[in-house]
Enzyme design. Structure first.
Site, PDB file in Angstrom:
ATOM      1  N   ARG A  79      20.135  10.877  38.641  1.00  0.00           N
ATOM      2  CA  ARG A  79      19.165  10.653  39.700  1.00  0.00           C
ATOM      3  C   ARG A  79      19.715   9.735  40.787  1.00  0.00           C
ATOM      4  O   ARG A  79      19.072   8.785  41.223  1.00  0.00           O
ATOM      5  CB  ARG A  79      17.854  10.110  39.128  1.00  0.00           C
ATOM      6  CG  ARG A  79      16.705  10.418  40.068  1.00  0.00           C
ATOM      7  CD  ARG A  79      15.349  10.264  39.458  1.00  0.00           C
ATOM      8  NE  ARG A  79      14.364  10.584  40.497  1.00  0.00           N
ATOM      9  CZ  ARG A  79      13.073  10.701  40.289  1.00  0.00           C
ATOM     10  NH1 ARG A  79      12.584  10.534  39.087  1.00  0.00           N
ATOM     11  NH2 ARG A  79      12.249  10.986  41.267  1.00  0.00           N
ATOM     12  N   CYS A  80      20.954  10.016  41.181  1.00  0.00           N
ATOM     13  CA  CYS A  80      21.530   9.280  42.306  1.00  0.00           C
ATOM     14  C   CYS A  80      22.698  10.077  42.840  1.00  0.00           C
ATOM     15  O   CYS A  80      23.160  11.015  42.215  1.00  0.00           O
ATOM     16  CB  CYS A  80      21.996   7.890  41.895  1.00  0.00           C
ATOM     17  SG  CYS A  80      23.616   7.836  41.124  1.00  0.00           S
ATOM     18  N   GLN A 133      21.195  23.156  37.610  1.00  0.00           N
ATOM     19  CA  GLN A 133      20.828  22.595  38.910  1.00  0.00           C
ATOM     20  C   GLN A 133      21.682  23.199  40.020  1.00  0.00           C
ATOM     21  O   GLN A 133      21.436  22.942  41.191  1.00  0.00           O
ATOM     22  CB  GLN A 133      21.023  21.074  38.904  1.00  0.00           C
ATOM     23  CG  GLN A 133      20.068  20.337  37.986  1.00  0.00           C
ATOM     24  CD  GLN A 133      20.309  18.840  37.949  1.00  0.00           C
ATOM     25  OE1 GLN A 133      20.368  18.256  36.877  1.00  0.00           O
ATOM     26  NE2 GLN A 133      20.435  18.188  39.104  1.00  0.00           N
ATOM     27  N   GLU A 176      16.011  10.399  45.012  1.00  0.00           N
ATOM     28  CA  GLU A 176      16.677   9.423  44.151  1.00  0.00           C
ATOM     29  C   GLU A 176      16.544   7.995  44.640  1.00  0.00           C
ATOM     30  O   GLU A 176      16.942   7.056  43.940  1.00  0.00           O
ATOM     31  CB  GLU A 176      18.154   9.807  44.048  1.00  0.00           C
ATOM     32  CG  GLU A 176      18.330  11.170  43.385  1.00  0.00           C
ATOM     33  CD  GLU A 176      19.621  11.870  43.732  1.00  0.00           C
ATOM     34  OE1 GLU A 176      20.173  11.581  44.809  1.00  0.00           O
ATOM     35  OE2 GLU A 176      20.076  12.702  42.949  1.00  0.00           O
TER      36      GLU A 176
END
Lengths: 786, 155
Positions: free
Chosen positions: A373-374, A226, A743
């Site tokens: 996802r945050c 990523q 997110e």
């Protein structure tokens, strides 16, 4: 909705605000995506990892003879060999060290102990299973409370100066002022709750193909990354390779969700093996490899307290966290923030005092602490405050919606500085919650709930109004492993008016190849179909910190606007030359440069692009290209109001979602279709964690949740239907007013689901059920309350 | 051992290990990488292919078991240069994000529509319940299959 009128474009250009169909889909729907495991190079060898079956043990010896004897095995790598190259340990993203291959002890089940390199993946797996390790068993520590007790065994005995299992202590806010407010409060509401360990579990696991050319020294590394640029720099620092010789290629990613931010031991071993053997080496995780050893999220034991006045106003908040870090401290988060951005825990509410403390503890569990996802522990924070607020409303006998409306930060208070030091950029919380309440029919629902209760049915209405802090930098405050957080975009317009845009960030399914082209389309009027977006290849993109923490749009998206505006400035000069007018008199709208007052005198962006290579005015360099590095002045603060309606079966504890109404305000939406898709996905992740998805361990440190039969991910059958709403309060400091959204729903929704179940049984006195809210836990809560 | 399979209409014969999984046969031996691998336990479904028109998880079928049968992968959905209705619908309804589960989802959708040209939402959700997606929350996948069904009925 577009940011400003001058960014408006017709559908054929397809700029900001258009639900343009995704450019990347064409290859993906024909099976022509290029994922990591699809990479096949001539002479490529395959690697398999032998992992520890136990959570804590000293290694007495490793027998690799049988493995080495298998036909097709080229090499067996142990920690000893790695140590000879100074690679038995590697730095983590949080400044700790992590074993690449264990030399002294194993510290969690699934830890990497040895690796086999073979001509075939089946052979590599066969041989890895033949490696025999002689272990001297040690007691396993499986929770942070146990870990910090005086008699706990020392997990990190190799770490100089480490005499206990404490990783760090961290605090934010003003302890004294907060204590003073609590001492005078009319009411104090307390919640202790556990946010369990979870795993991002993208459907594509992690992997690498390392191709180190022994003649040229060139290392081409295909990686599920990523953050390819950050990884290139870290590879250079860890492996001692010259950075110009390292090329990281992150191909199509089958999801990431934070799992593909860290560097894992398998990457280091495969690269070292390729370097030593002079052939490409591929390593693809199995699903159980992925779930037991790579970046988990959460595992936060939280206690929160709210001080209230007699009228129900929040006066202060205290929060204390015990974080289970696993055996190595490898949180992917800014180095000055040991608890990430958890101090955003004051949420959407206006009060003056807060004090937040956090301790991290080593345990015999896998390391990780990734921002699943945050944005850096935001989910935990949002969950705690929204659960606390709901309980506070019950304790003072006020409706949870009214309690929030009473305590919200008001629209006229933005920009709003919180007691822990964030400055929220913009928002209108009252409008958002009221709109969601209207949609769900809140008042009527409360009446329905009361009537249902009379019949013995348990309906619950749960609200969560979250505020996120996303989009890091600014670089002066935020970094990853010392690399400052800004991001970039490079734009080149070709003579025929077509363009190529290169990004420092990397999509994992978010649709960057479409949305970032839309930003250029709005800024320059080049049709979105004429713009190619390149990302994920460090030799061919400008430097950036990558995609996580909802940062792509706030940073690289802003850079895309800024570089477009640089090009527009030059294009205006060229247009002035072509139109024989003064530069100051040239207007640009939707790709047409015209002379103010005589709009029939105009040239298009395509005319200007051609002239940039064929007919330049005196004194200007040829070409139409540029690069921008954008360092945001602040984080952005998306928010939302979610309302969930559930029915709980009192006999079994089984609960079912009847409605899920989700209002999101992420500022300006570049592509509404894609934004809604991201929200659907996030709401599903929130449902997963609140209902079924968690990783736990038995007392010996065996991981329960090591495959998709034990680690439950919701299917289409369980997943609720969602009803989406929006408001739009643009970010005042972002060039196009966007805030990031990837997110939001994962951050905001868990508390909404859990609050709904609690609300169904709150009249019985239930105030907490930990996630996942399994039916037996609900049943137990009902039984113990009655 | 020799395994002969008709893949996407083309007969293929390869000498493979008896233990080779169908998914590895398709991906590594034949070289069709549109079929993916996501777990080891027949749980996630990203390896789904059609075996004589029926969805199977190719990580739990031996290549040898496909001997003499027909296999359809995502690469075989397109016919005469035209995208399958399901492929078009997934793009038009934003039925995919990262795209890793998508080939399998489309094959299951296509197989469902072969036997039921007007499935209810529940029938679609049940049909794809062996296939995980971590990105979309399934709503747009359901919508895509509904759209493909409508397209099929209109023709």
């Amino acid at each position: 909705m577009t940011a400003t009128p001058d960014l408006a474009t017709p559908p054929e250009i397809g700029g900001i605000g258009h639900s343009v169909l995704r450019r990347e889909d064409d290859r993906l729907i024909e099976g022509q995506g290029d994922f990591l495991d699809d990479v096949a190079l001539p002479g490529m060898l395959h690697m398999a990892i032998h992992r520890s079956p136990v959570a804590h043990a000293r290694i007495r010896g490793i027998d690799t003879e049988a493995a080495s004897a298998v036909d097709g095995v080229v090499a067996v790598v142990t920690g000893e060999l790695m140590a000879a190259h100074n690679l038995a340990w590697m730095p983590t993203l949080s400044g700790d060290t992590q074993a690449v291959l264990a030399t002294d002890k194993v510290r969690y089940q699934g830890q990497e102990v040895a690796a086999v390199i073979a001509t075939d993946p089946y052979v590599a797996a066969d041989a890895a299973a033949l490696i025999e390790v002689d272990y001297d068993m040690l007691p396993a520590v499986t929770g942070p409370q146990q870990s910090l007790s005086a008699d706990a065994p020392l997990i990190r005995d190799e770490k100089e100066g480490q005499t206990d299992n404490l990783v760090y202590t961290w605090e934010s806010g003003d302890a004294e002022a907060t204590d003073a407010v609590f001492a005078e409060a009319a009411k104090v509401v307390t919640l202790e709750t556990f946010y369990p360990r979870s795993h991002p579990a993208p459907l594509e696991t992690c992997g690498i193909v390392a191709d180190v050319n022994s003649v040229t020294g060139q290392a081409t590394v295909y990686l599920t990354s990523q953050a390819p640029h950050a990884h290139r720099t870290l590879f250079a620092l860890v492996a001692g390779l010259p950075e110009q010789n390292i090329r990281i290629i992150s191909p199509d990613l089958g999801g990431g969700f934070g799992n593909k931010v860290p560097i894992y031991p398998g990457y280091v071993v495969a690269t070292a093996a390729s370097l030593l053997l002079g052939t490409p080496v591929k390593w693809i995780e199995s699903r159980s490899d992925n779930l037991i050893s790579t970046g988990f999220g959460r595992d936060y034991h939280m206690r929160g307290e709210l001080a209230l006045d007699a009228g129900g106003r929040i006066l202060a908040l205290r929060a204390d966290v015990l974080s289970d870090q696993g055996a190595f401290y490898s949180d992917a988060q800014p180095s000055n923030f040991r608890a990430g951005l958890f101090h955003v825990v004051t949420g959407s509410y206006d009060f003056a005092a807060a004090h937040v403390t956090c301790r991290g503890a080593f345990t015999n569990k896998a390391p990780g602490g990734v921002a699943y996802r945050c944005s850096f522990r935001i989910t935990e924070a949002s969950y705690l405050i929204e659960r606390l607020v709901q309980n506070a409303a019950y304790e003072i006998g006020m409706d949870p919606a009214d309690f929030r409306l009473l305590n919200f930060i008001r629209e006229d208070q933005f920009p709003y500085t919180t007691p822990t030091g964030f400055t929220y950029d913009s928002g209108d919380y009252h409008t958002a919650l009221r709109k969601a309440m209207d949609e769900v029919g809140y008042t009527e629902l409360r009446a329905t709930q009361a009537a249902a209760r009379e019949e013995g049915r348990l309906l619950g209405i749960g609200i969560a109004h979250f505020t996120e802090a996303v989009g890091a930098g600014p670089s002066r405050t935020y970094d990853i492993a010392g690399l400052k957080m800004f991001d970039s975009a490079e734009l080149r317009v070709h003579p025929t008016g077509k363009a190529i845009l290169k990004l420092g960030v990397k999509t994992q399914g978010q649709g960057h190849e479409t949305t970032f082209a839309q930003i250029v389309a709005s800024e320059l009027g080049i049709p979105v179909t004429d713009i190619k977006v390149v990302h994920g290849d460090t030799d061919n993109t400008p430097y950036g910190l990558g995609t996580y923490a909802s940062r792509s749009t706030p940073t690289s998206g802003a850079a895309t606007s800024m570089v477009s505006r640089k090009l527009a400035d030059k294009a205006r000069k060229i247009a002035a030359h072509l139109l024989e007018a003064a530069e100051a008199d040239i207007d640009l709208a939707a790709g047409v440069f015209s002379v103010r007052g005589t709009p029939e005198r105009s040239v298009t962006i395509q005319d200007v692009a051609f002239a940039a290579y064929t007919n330049m005015p005196e004194g200007l360099e040829h070409g139409l290209e540029g690069v921008s590095y954008y360092d945001p002045p602040n984080l952005t603060f998306p928010y939302g109001s979610y309302i969930v309606v559930v029915e709980v079966d009192a006999e079994t504890g089984v609960w079912k979602v009847d409605r899920m109404v989700a209002l999101d305000d992420c500022g300006v939406r570049i592509n509404p279709m894609i934004v809604e898709g991201q929200i659907h996905g996030g709401l599903t992740e929130g449902f997963a964690k609140s209902s079924m998805q968690w990783i736990t361990f038995d007392d010996d440190g065996n991981c329960i949740g090591a495959n998709f039969m034990d680690y439950l991910v919701p299917t289409a059958w369980e997943t609720p239907r969602f009803e989406l709403l929006e408001t739009c309060v643009p970010s005042p400091h972002h060039p196009i007013g966007a805030k990031g959204v990837g997110e939001s729903a994962t951050v905001g929704s868990p508390a909404a689901y859990v609050n709904a179940v609690i609300d169904a049984v709150a009249h019985l006195g239930v105030r907490n059920i930990d996630m996942p809210v399994l039916a037996d836990r609900v049943w137990d809560a009902i039984e113990s309350a009655s | 051992m020799e395994v002969s399979v008709t893949i996407n209409g083309t007969a293929q014969s390869h000498d493979v290990e008896a233990r080779q999984l169908l998914v590895d046969f398709v991906r590594s031996t034949v070289g069709l990488t549109g079929t993916h691998i996501g777990c080891d336990t027949t749980s996630c479904g990203v390896c789904t292919v059609l075996l004589d028109g029926v969805p199977v998880k190719a990580c739990t079928v031996l290549a040898a078991q496909a001997d003499g049968h027909e296999v359809t992968t995502v690469e075989g959905l397109k016919a005469d240069g035209e995208l399958h209705a399901v492929q078009k619908a997934f793009k038009e309804n934003h039925g995919l994000q990262c795209g890793f589960c998508t080939p399998a989802m489309m094959l299951v959708g296509a197989a469902l529509l072969e036997s039921n040209d007007d499935p209810t939402e529940d029938e679609i959700r049940w049909a794809i319940s062996g296939n995980l997606c971590r990105c979309t929350g399934y709503m747009n996948i359901v919508k895509s299959i509904q759209a493909a069904a409508a397209e099929g009925r209109a023709q």
